[in-house]
Scaffold this motif. Structure first.
Motif, PDB file in Angstrom:
ATOM      1  N   ASP A  55      44.462 -33.768  43.665  1.00  0.00           N
ATOM      2  CA  ASP A  55      45.099 -32.457  43.610  1.00  0.00           C
ATOM      3  C   ASP A  55      44.910 -31.780  44.964  1.00  0.00           C
ATOM      4  O   ASP A  55      43.781 -31.648  45.432  1.00  0.00           O
ATOM      5  N   THR A  83      44.946 -28.736  45.880  1.00  0.00           N
ATOM      6  CA  THR A  83      44.076 -27.558  45.844  1.00  0.00           C
ATOM      7  C   THR A  83      42.609 -27.980  45.897  1.00  0.00           C
ATOM      8  O   THR A  83      41.811 -27.374  46.613  1.00  0.00           O
ATOM      9  N   ARG A  84      42.254 -29.022  45.155  1.00  0.00           N
ATOM     10  CA  ARG A  84      40.862 -29.472  45.166  1.00  0.00           C
ATOM     11  C   ARG A  84      40.473 -30.043  46.527  1.00  0.00           C
ATOM     12  O   ARG A  84      39.356 -29.817  47.002  1.00  0.00           O
ATOM     13  N   THR A 121      40.796 -20.121  37.716  1.00  0.00           N
ATOM     14  CA  THR A 121      41.485 -21.352  38.114  1.00  0.00           C
ATOM     15  C   THR A 121      40.678 -22.098  39.171  1.00  0.00           C
ATOM     16  O   THR A 121      40.518 -23.322  39.110  1.00  0.00           O
ATOM     17  N   HIS A 165      37.786 -23.753  37.529  1.00  0.00           N
ATOM     18  CA  HIS A 165      38.212 -24.981  36.846  1.00  0.00           C
ATOM     19  C   HIS A 165      38.293 -26.141  37.846  1.00  0.00           C
ATOM     20  O   HIS A 165      37.789 -27.239  37.581  1.00  0.00           O
ATOM     21  N   HIS A 166      38.921 -25.900  38.991  1.00  0.00           N
ATOM     22  CA  HIS A 166      39.010 -26.941  40.019  1.00  0.00           C
ATOM     23  C   HIS A 166      37.622 -27.353  40.515  1.00  0.00           C
ATOM     24  O   HIS A 166      37.345 -28.536  40.716  1.00  0.00           O
ATOM     25  N   THR A 215      35.875 -29.663  38.133  1.00  0.00           N
ATOM     26  CA  THR A 215      36.371 -31.033  38.268  1.00  0.00           C
ATOM     27  C   THR A 215      35.704 -31.735  39.443  1.00  0.00           C
ATOM     28  O   THR A 215      35.276 -32.888  39.339  1.00  0.00           O
TER      29      THR A 215
END
Length: 121
Positions: free
Chosen positions: A38, A40-41, A71, A74-75, A78
């Motif tokens: 991802d 963003t990550r 959000t 959350h990332h 992960t």
């Protein structure tokens, strides 16, 4: 309609595939790749690594990526589950650091998947 011709004995598949990764190793590599799959990550991990202090508060990560705190959290969860960052709670804020060995984790997942020769180019 074309007619299929029978294969000659020399046309048959010529060998057995190498074993590759076992199921557990494939699952571990996939978890690392999924965390980095991802944009963003990847950006969040890069932002943390770029800090002079080596850490970043979740509150400092929301602006650069343009996402809400839940959000981003959350990332970050992960990334933490994949072993790429560590999390330290300080009061109501969470601070993140690139995990010791994160570089080796990513390099190891890639090497395990592609082998030490890197496969065909």
């Amino acid at each position: 309609m074309p007619t299929a011709l029978p294969l000659a004995a020399t046309d048959a598949c010529c060998g057995t595939a190498a074993p590759g990764l076992d199921a557990g190793a494939a699952r571990d590599a996939a978890r690392t790749f999924k965390a980095l799959g991802d944009p963003t990550r990847v950006r969040l991990l890069s932002l943390i690594a770029a800090q002079e202090t080596g850490e970043a508060c979740v509150c400092d990560l929301t602006g650069p990526v343009g996402l809400s705190q839940p959000t981003v959290s959350h990332h970050m969860a992960t990334l933490a589950e994949a072993g790429l960052v560590t999390r330290e709670q300080r009061g109501r804020w969470a601070y993140f650091r690139v995990a010791p060995g994160a570089h080796d984790l990513v390099a190891g997942a890639l090497a395990a998947t592609l082998g030490t020769t890197g496969g065909a180019r």
